[in-house]
Design a protein around this motif. Structure first.
Motif, PDB file in Angstrom:
ATOM      1  N   GLU A   1     110.064  15.564 -20.663  1.00 23.34           N
ATOM      2  CA  GLU A   1     109.977  16.765 -21.484  1.00 23.34           C
ATOM      3  C   GLU A   1     109.392  17.950 -20.730  1.00 23.34           C
ATOM      4  OE1 GLU A   1     108.809  13.368 -24.408  1.00 23.34           O
ATOM      5  OE2 GLU A   1     108.629  13.807 -22.268  1.00 23.34           O
ATOM      6  N   ALA A   2     108.315  17.714 -19.997  1.00 25.34           N
ATOM      7  CA  ALA A   2     107.648  18.811 -19.301  1.00 25.34           C
ATOM      8  C   ALA A   2     108.572  19.448 -18.265  1.00 25.34           C
ATOM      9  CB  ALA A   2     106.368  18.305 -18.641  1.00 25.34           C
ATOM     10  N   GLN A   3     109.315  18.618 -17.552  1.00 27.94           N
ATOM     11  CA  GLN A   3     110.230  19.154 -16.551  1.00 27.94           C
ATOM     12  C   GLN A   3     111.374  19.923 -17.205  1.00 27.94           C
ATOM     13  OE1 GLN A   3     111.355  16.025 -13.816  1.00 27.94           O
ATOM     14  NE2 GLN A   3     109.232  15.524 -13.325  1.00 27.94           N
TER      15      GLN A   3
ATOM     16  N   ILE B   1     113.917  25.203 -18.287  1.00 25.16           N
ATOM     17  CA  ILE B   1     114.383  26.205 -19.250  1.00 25.16           C
ATOM     18  C   ILE B   1     113.626  27.513 -19.060  1.00 25.16           C
ATOM     19  CG2 ILE B   1     114.453  26.768 -21.711  1.00 25.16           C
ATOM     20  CD1 ILE B   1     114.954  23.702 -22.151  1.00 25.16           C
ATOM     21  N   ALA B   2     112.323  27.428 -18.810  1.00 24.91           N
ATOM     22  CA  ALA B   2     111.526  28.635 -18.567  1.00 24.91           C
ATOM     23  C   ALA B   2     111.976  29.363 -17.306  1.00 24.91           C
ATOM     24  CB  ALA B   2     110.051  28.274 -18.474  1.00 24.91           C
ATOM     25  N   LEU B   3     112.476  28.628 -16.318  1.00 26.82           N
ATOM     26  CA  LEU B   3     112.975  29.245 -15.090  1.00 26.82           C
ATOM     27  C   LEU B   3     114.311  29.962 -15.300  1.00 26.82           C
ATOM     28  CD1 LEU B   3     112.329  26.553 -12.303  1.00 26.82           C
ATOM     29  CD2 LEU B   3     111.068  28.676 -12.705  1.00 26.82           C
TER      30      LEU B   3
ATOM     31  N   ALA C   1     118.062  16.737 -27.477  1.00 29.12           N
ATOM     32  CA  ALA C   1     117.974  17.464 -28.749  1.00 29.12           C
ATOM     33  C   ALA C   1     116.964  18.598 -28.691  1.00 29.12           C
ATOM     34  CB  ALA C   1     117.606  16.498 -29.873  1.00 29.12           C
ATOM     35  N   ALA C   2     115.958  18.474 -27.819  1.00 23.44           N
ATOM     36  CA  ALA C   2     114.927  19.505 -27.709  1.00 23.44           C
ATOM     37  C   ALA C   2     115.268  20.550 -26.657  1.00 23.44           C
ATOM     38  CB  ALA C   2     113.585  18.859 -27.366  1.00 23.44           C
ATOM     39  N   ALA C   3     116.343  20.338 -25.914  1.00 25.77           N
ATOM     40  CA  ALA C   3     116.716  21.264 -24.840  1.00 25.77           C
ATOM     41  C   ALA C   3     117.584  22.389 -25.381  1.00 25.77           C
ATOM     42  CB  ALA C   3     117.458  20.518 -23.740  1.00 25.77           C
ATOM     43  N   THR C   4     117.502  23.551 -24.746  1.00 23.25           N
ATOM     44  CA  THR C   4     118.328  24.701 -25.136  1.00 23.25           C
ATOM     45  C   THR C   4     119.307  25.073 -24.023  1.00 23.25           C
ATOM     46  OG1 THR C   4     116.589  26.197 -24.364  1.00 23.25           O
ATOM     47  CG2 THR C   4     116.613  25.643 -26.707  1.00 23.25           C
ATOM     48  N   VAL C   5     119.618  24.103 -23.176  1.00 25.55           N
ATOM     49  CA  VAL C   5     120.624  24.275 -22.125  1.00 25.55           C
ATOM     50  C   VAL C   5     121.473  23.012 -22.080  1.00 25.55           C
ATOM     51  CG1 VAL C   5     119.211  25.828 -20.716  1.00 25.55           C
ATOM     52  CG2 VAL C   5     119.088  23.352 -20.341  1.00 25.55           C
ATOM     53  N   PRO C   6     122.680  23.078 -21.533  1.00 28.95           N
ATOM     54  CA  PRO C   6     123.472  21.861 -21.373  1.00 28.95           C
ATOM     55  C   PRO C   6     122.757  20.848 -20.475  1.00 28.95           C
ATOM     56  CG  PRO C   6     124.854  23.806 -21.131  1.00 28.95           C
ATOM     57  CD  PRO C   6     123.444  24.291 -21.159  1.00 28.95           C
TER      58      PRO C   6
END
Length: 312
Positions: free
Chosen positions: A235-237, A242-244, A276-281
């Motif tokens: 999760e942290a990675q 995503i922040a990058l 499910a928690a990611a906002t990228v493919p």
């Protein structure tokens, strides 16, 4: 703040996607959008899509033709939405804006971030990315590596990550320079692998960061015109990638692998929860092949990535 569940349809016809323009008076008015709408109480997402597509465009969609694309949670500040995105190429009839909205068919490469609400941008990435991400494997020298790549491109991968961490910087540059010409002729998107410095002097299409490189960054290392992928494992990675501003990530290992037998596989349930928690493919990586693409997509992923299934 309550989360609004929104069903979103990517309707394909002859290589193009159906797009509508939001009314000027609506939230995010004037921007483009994919057809869809709120999932009503008691509805499945498929039922909502069939209803919304009919109401908005007049098209009839067989529910069984709908396939998952990506799920995106986005906080606009004044509202939170979950975009539940599905695709179909089996819509029947001629589309028209039944609610007065202008509609058009556009090729995926005509979709521009700035024309859509921010939450839609990962959808654009997902439409442009292939379902299989090919990664180069071992070879003895640059000449052999280039020849192997040329042979493997006969399998028509849509995107290749040029991974060769055993090469010195000079040899990697030579390998990448030759590979970019081979991939250009084959119409294949090519990403370098390593730090941003390995892009110097190259005309590749982007960069895939191993986690050790991504961990030390606090901003996107390549321009928006380049693809940026990041290798992740938890999760942290994922959050850091995503922040990058990553356009996509690989998530591994999903299944046990021969190359890392001492690393515990996360399995599909864990992969699905993280995706499910990611906002990228998200590509599933580790012990997978083309037969696992459907499983990966059902779990919310973009598809599969790997070396062994194609680098033979």
């Amino acid at each position: 703040m309550k989360e609004v569940h929104v069903a979103v349809a990517v309707i394909y016809r002859q290589g193009r996607v159906l797009i509508a323009r939001r009314p000027d008076t609506a939230h995010q008015g004037g921007l483009l959008e994919f057809p869809g709408g709120k999932v009503e109480p008691g509805e499945s997402v498929q039922m909502a899509l069939v209803r919304e597509i009919d109401e908005e465009t007049g098209l009839k969609v067989p529910p069984a033709s709908l396939q998952p694309v990506i799920g995106i949670r986005h906080d606009y500040g004044d509202k939170r939405v979950f975009l539940d995105v599905w695709r179909t190429d089996a819509a029947e009839g001629e589309a028209h804006g039944r609610e007065g909205q202008p509609i058009q068919w556009l090729a995926p490469d005509q979709l521009r971030d700035e024309d859509f609400p921010a939450a839609n941008r990962p959808i654009i990435r997902a439409l442009r990315l292939p379902c299989q991400l090919a990664i180069t494997g071992g070879f003895d020298d640059v000449e052999q590596g280039v020849e192997r790549l040329r042979q493997q491109l006969q399998h028509q991968p849509g995107m290749v990550v040029l991974r060769a961490p055993w090469l010195c910087a000079e040899d990697y540059q030579a390998f990448a320079a030759a590979a970019q010409e081979v991939c250009r002729k084959a119409g294949v998107t090519l990403l370098a692998h390593g730090s941003a410095s390995c892009l110097q002097g190259l005309a590749v299409d982007g960069l895939h960061l191993p986690w050790r490189e991504a961990a030390g960054l606090d901003e996107r290392p390549v321009p928006a015109s380049c693809w940026l992928g990041v290798s992740c494992h938890d999760e942290a990675q994922l959050a850091h990638a995503i922040a990058l501003g990553a356009d996509f990530v690989t998530l591994a290992p999903v299944q046990p692998t021969r190359t890392h037998p001492d690393v515990a596989a996360m399995g599909w349930a864990r992969f699905q929860a993280l995706t499910a928690a990611a906002t990228v493919p998200v590509y599933a990586l580790g012990g997978l092949g083309p037969d696992d693409v459907s499983q990966a997509r059902e779990a919310g992923g973009q598809g599969i990535a790997g070396i062994g299934y194609w680098w033979r």
